[in-house]
Design an enzyme around this catalytic site. Structure first.
Site, PDB file in Angstrom:
ATOM      1  N   GLN A   1       0.823  -1.207   0.000  1.00 19.68           N
ATOM      2  CA  GLN A   1       0.000   0.000   0.000  1.00 19.68           C
ATOM      3  C   GLN A   1       0.858   1.258   0.000  1.00 19.68           C
ATOM      4  O   GLN A   1       0.554   2.239  -0.685  1.00 19.68           O
ATOM      5  CB  GLN A   1      -0.903  -0.006   1.241  1.00 19.68           C
ATOM      6  CG  GLN A   1      -1.868   1.163   1.315  1.00 19.68           C
ATOM      7  CD  GLN A   1      -2.993   1.079   0.288  1.00 19.68           C
ATOM      8  OE1 GLN A   1      -3.452  -0.020  -0.034  1.00 19.68           O
ATOM      9  NE2 GLN A   1      -3.434   2.219  -0.217  1.00 19.68           N
TER      10      GLN A   1
ATOM     11  N   PRO B   1       3.911   5.045 -60.881  1.00 20.44           N
ATOM     12  CA  PRO B   1       5.293   4.805 -61.304  1.00 20.44           C
ATOM     13  C   PRO B   1       6.064   3.825 -60.433  1.00 20.44           C
ATOM     14  O   PRO B   1       7.150   3.412 -60.802  1.00 20.44           O
ATOM     15  CB  PRO B   1       5.915   6.196 -61.236  1.00 20.44           C
ATOM     16  CG  PRO B   1       5.123   6.900 -60.188  1.00 20.44           C
ATOM     17  CD  PRO B   1       3.722   6.389 -60.318  1.00 20.44           C
TER      18      PRO B   1
ATOM     19  N   ASP C   1       1.774  -6.296 -64.238  1.00 14.85           N
ATOM     20  CA  ASP C   1       2.896  -6.050 -65.131  1.00 14.85           C
ATOM     21  C   ASP C   1       4.222  -6.231 -64.391  1.00 14.85           C
ATOM     22  O   ASP C   1       4.298  -6.107 -63.163  1.00 14.85           O
ATOM     23  CB  ASP C   1       2.833  -4.623 -65.682  1.00 14.85           C
ATOM     24  CG  ASP C   1       1.814  -4.481 -66.808  1.00 14.85           C
ATOM     25  OD1 ASP C   1       1.361  -5.512 -67.310  1.00 14.85           O
ATOM     26  OD2 ASP C   1       1.497  -3.335 -67.176  1.00 14.85           O
TER      27      ASP C   1
ATOM     28  N   LYS D   1       5.134  -7.392 -69.964  1.00 14.97           N
ATOM     29  CA  LYS D   1       5.619  -7.263 -71.344  1.00 14.97           C
ATOM     30  C   LYS D   1       6.774  -6.270 -71.309  1.00 14.97           C
ATOM     31  O   LYS D   1       6.602  -5.102 -70.994  1.00 14.97           O
ATOM     32  CB  LYS D   1       4.507  -6.761 -72.271  1.00 14.97           C
ATOM     33  CG  LYS D   1       3.295  -7.671 -72.339  1.00 14.97           C
ATOM     34  CD  LYS D   1       2.349  -7.276 -73.456  1.00 14.97           C
ATOM     35  CE  LYS D   1       1.709  -5.916 -73.216  1.00 14.97           C
ATOM     36  NZ  LYS D   1       0.844  -5.909 -72.041  1.00 14.97           N
TER      37      LYS D   1
ATOM     38  N   GLY E   1       1.984   2.899 -64.020  1.00 19.36           N
ATOM     39  CA  GLY E   1       1.535   4.194 -64.541  1.00 19.36           C
ATOM     40  C   GLY E   1       0.029   4.292 -64.595  1.00 19.36           C
ATOM     41  O   GLY E   1      -0.680   3.900 -63.675  1.00 19.36           O
TER      42      GLY E   1
ATOM     43  N   ILE F   1      -2.730   5.336 -70.697  1.00 21.74           N
ATOM     44  CA  ILE F   1      -1.632   5.996 -71.410  1.00 21.74           C
ATOM     45  C   ILE F   1      -0.577   4.942 -71.753  1.00 21.74           C
ATOM     46  O   ILE F   1       0.152   4.478 -70.871  1.00 21.74           O
ATOM     47  CB  ILE F   1      -1.025   7.133 -70.571  1.00 21.74           C
ATOM     48  CG1 ILE F   1      -2.074   8.229 -70.336  1.00 21.74           C
ATOM     49  CG2 ILE F   1       0.206   7.718 -71.258  1.00 21.74           C
ATOM     50  CD1 ILE F   1      -1.601   9.398 -69.521  1.00 21.74           C
TER      51      ILE F   1
ATOM     52  N   THR G   1       0.718   8.769 -64.202  1.00 20.80           N
ATOM     53  CA  THR G   1       1.566   8.356 -65.305  1.00 20.80           C
ATOM     54  C   THR G   1       3.005   8.812 -65.074  1.00 20.80           C
ATOM     55  O   THR G   1       3.265   9.765 -64.334  1.00 20.80           O
ATOM     56  CB  THR G   1       1.024   8.898 -66.640  1.00 20.80           C
ATOM     57  OG1 THR G   1       1.730   8.298 -67.719  1.00 20.80           O
ATOM     58  CG2 THR G   1       1.159  10.414 -66.717  1.00 20.80           C
TER      59      THR G   1
ATOM     60  N   MET H   1       9.346   5.024 -73.416  1.00 19.38           N
ATOM     61  CA  MET H   1       9.980   3.840 -74.018  1.00 19.38           C
ATOM     62  C   MET H   1      10.819   4.219 -75.238  1.00 19.38           C
ATOM     63  O   MET H   1      10.767   3.561 -76.274  1.00 19.38           O
ATOM     64  CB  MET H   1       8.923   2.792 -74.390  1.00 19.38           C
ATOM     65  CG  MET H   1       8.058   2.360 -73.207  1.00 19.38           C
ATOM     66  SD  MET H   1       6.497   1.574 -73.695  1.00 19.38           S
ATOM     67  CE  MET H   1       5.568   2.969 -74.360  1.00 19.38           C
TER      68      MET H   1
END
Length: 495
Positions: free
Chosen positions: A60, A248, A271, A293, A325, A329, A354, A408
């Site tokens: 206590q 991105p 992707d 791809k 992205g 687009i 994008t 690209m």
């Protein structure tokens, strides 16, 4: 089908965890707490809120003011109780306990307490002494029955507190009422709606309402109406496909709608450029398939991707086609939408940031700065045959009032340079080349059009390359070049 799949599909599901987060039911359970300090009082308050039968071992005379006030206060959980033992702890105090917590004066006492708890088979925690803890308390956001706990494994408690404050602002206090309604409706939903699309449709509409509407007395009727709506939707012939922009690479650049789509998916076709951080936000149970791809590498044919989306959707699955992205687009979204609509499969598009927008933000330049450009153009740097498209308007692209971003364009950069100069663009025009934008391996190069070839050699073409051309990029050069003469300003620089 020539489908590209790798071990990455499996390894990204769960990264290493420092600790396993576990939520423990303490209702009516005995918990030992040794000590009467303010730190012990906070742990006592937390345990009592969970409905524990709390046995406090402390003379206590050693009880602090905060602990003393807690012992005479009304308890928030009716299942909770406080039993004060006016004595020091001892080996016998662990009997029937499920947890043991202590506030020890030094490491020697902490070591003895931990050993005694282990001998009794009771998990132990010594406050503020992580080396003597078998479990830890997280920083808590309480919307009970919704509870969020944040841990930094003891490395940065201040960071955990900052994260908690962020989450506090995102979760409305009305969430508690919504969680209670979910609990009361669960049996009714399970009785009316079979597992699968119908049941998920209902709960997704429920969640959308929970973050936008109040849990008032009229909501029960709206939710019952939602049950019937979900039943009708569940009879639909097919599932659906959502084309989602992953941005991105930085997961923090995803939209809220993109995150919700990922967390509702049955199948994710992603992707090669989609980052692991983005995939980490997806539903754990979702089947993930890499269908990337990439130029110069083994790729999944577009026809195969279309066929997979159609087959999964016809099997009633919710399919997310996750593209880096923005899907609209240079993402071949038009071909995919046409293929799906020809099969009467519902399709939705969630836009993403994008790469050109991410480039501008990373450089701190405006693509449409009124002193430099009156229009901006996004141009593909290669056609289906791998060379530059034959129908580009080079006269327009060579205008000094245009900002142009070539996607690209790494392998066609020499021809891009030759065509622009041939059609009147000054070879002193500022340019920027970037790859892996917003990712850990981001690379950038700033210079003049005359040196585009050298910039591409420096950056390389192993990652997709973005080439920004136009006077709008002049500020990027100014930040890295000490402008003392025209010759210096015309030189190149590496960032």
């Amino acid at each position: 089908m020539d489908v590209v799949q790798t071990a990455r599909n499996e390894t990204v599901r769960m990264e290493a965890l420092a600790k396993l987060p576990v939520f423990w039911d303490l209702t009516g359970k005995a918990v030992v707490l040794c000590g009467g300090s303010d730190a012990a009082a906070w742990k006592a308050e937390l345990l009592l809120a969970c409905g524990a039968q709390l046995h406090i071992y402390c003379p206590q005379r050693s009880l602090g003011e905060t602990m003393g006030l807690l012992m005479v206060r009304d308890l928030p959980n009716p299942a909770a109780a406080i039993l004060h033992h006016d004595a020091e702890w001892h080996d016998g105090c662990f009997q029937d306990a499920v947890l043991a917590i202590a506030d020890c004066d030094d490491d020697h006492e902490a070591k003895i307490f931990l050993a005694a708890a282990k001998q009794a088979g009771v998990p132990a925690n010594v406050i503020d002494r992580p080396q003597f803890c078998q479990f830890q308390f997280g920083s808590i956001v309480n919307r009970s029955p919704v509870v969020v706990s944040i841990s930094t494994d003891g490395a940065a408690p201040i960071l955990a507190q900052a994260i908690r404050r962020r989450i506090e602002t995102l979760l409305p206090h009305s969430l508690q009422g919504w969680a209670d309604m979910a609990q009361s409706l669960r049996e009714r939903v399970n009785g009316k709606l079979a597992p699968g699309n119908a049941r998920r449709n209902f709960w997704e509409r429920f969640v959308d309402r929970a973050f936008t509407e109040k849990a008032d007395e009229l909501m029960q009727e709206k939710l019952i109406s939602d049950i019937h709506h979900a039943l009708d939707v569940g009879k639909a012939k097919y599932g659906k496909v959502t084309l989602v922009g992953a941005g991105p690479g930085d997961a923090e650049l995803l939209t809220l709608k993109a995150v919700r789509a990922l967390q509702a998916a049955d199948v994710i076709l992603f992707d090669d450029l989609v980052s692991n951080d983005v995939l980490e936000l997806a539903r754990r149970e979702a089947k993930r398939m890499l269908v990337g791809k990439r130029g110069g590498r083994t790729s999944c044919k577009q026809e195969d991707i279309n066929a997979m989306m159609i087959n999964f959707a016809k099997a009633g699955k919710r399919v997310v086609r996750l593209k880096s992205g923005d899907p609209m687009i240079f993402g071949r979204a038009g071909e995919e939408i046409a293929a799906l609509e020809a099969q009467d499969i519902p399709v939705e598009v969630v836009p993403g940031i994008t790469a050109a927008s991410a480039m501008a933000s990373r450089l701190g330049v405006s693509l449409t700065h009124r002193d430099h450009a009156q229009s901006v153009r996004f141009v593909t740097g290669h056609s289906r045959k791998g060379n530059l498209p034959e129908n580009l308007d080079w006269n327009a692209l060579a205008s000094p009032t245009v900002t142009t971003v070539f996607y690209m364009g790494g392998r066609t950069a020499p021809e891009i340079k030759a065509r622009l100069i041939e059609h009147g663009m000054s070879d002193c025009t500022p340019i920027v080349i970037m790859s892996a934008i917003t990712r850990a391996g981001e690379r950038r190069w700033c210079g003049r059009l005359s040196d585009l070839d050298a910039g591409i050699i420096e950056i390389g073409v192993d990652e997709p390359v973005l080439i920004g051309i136009g006077n709008a990029f002049a500020p990027a050069l100014c930040r890295v070049i000490d402008v003392t003469s025209a010759d210096v300003f015309a030189s190149t620089a590496m960032l």
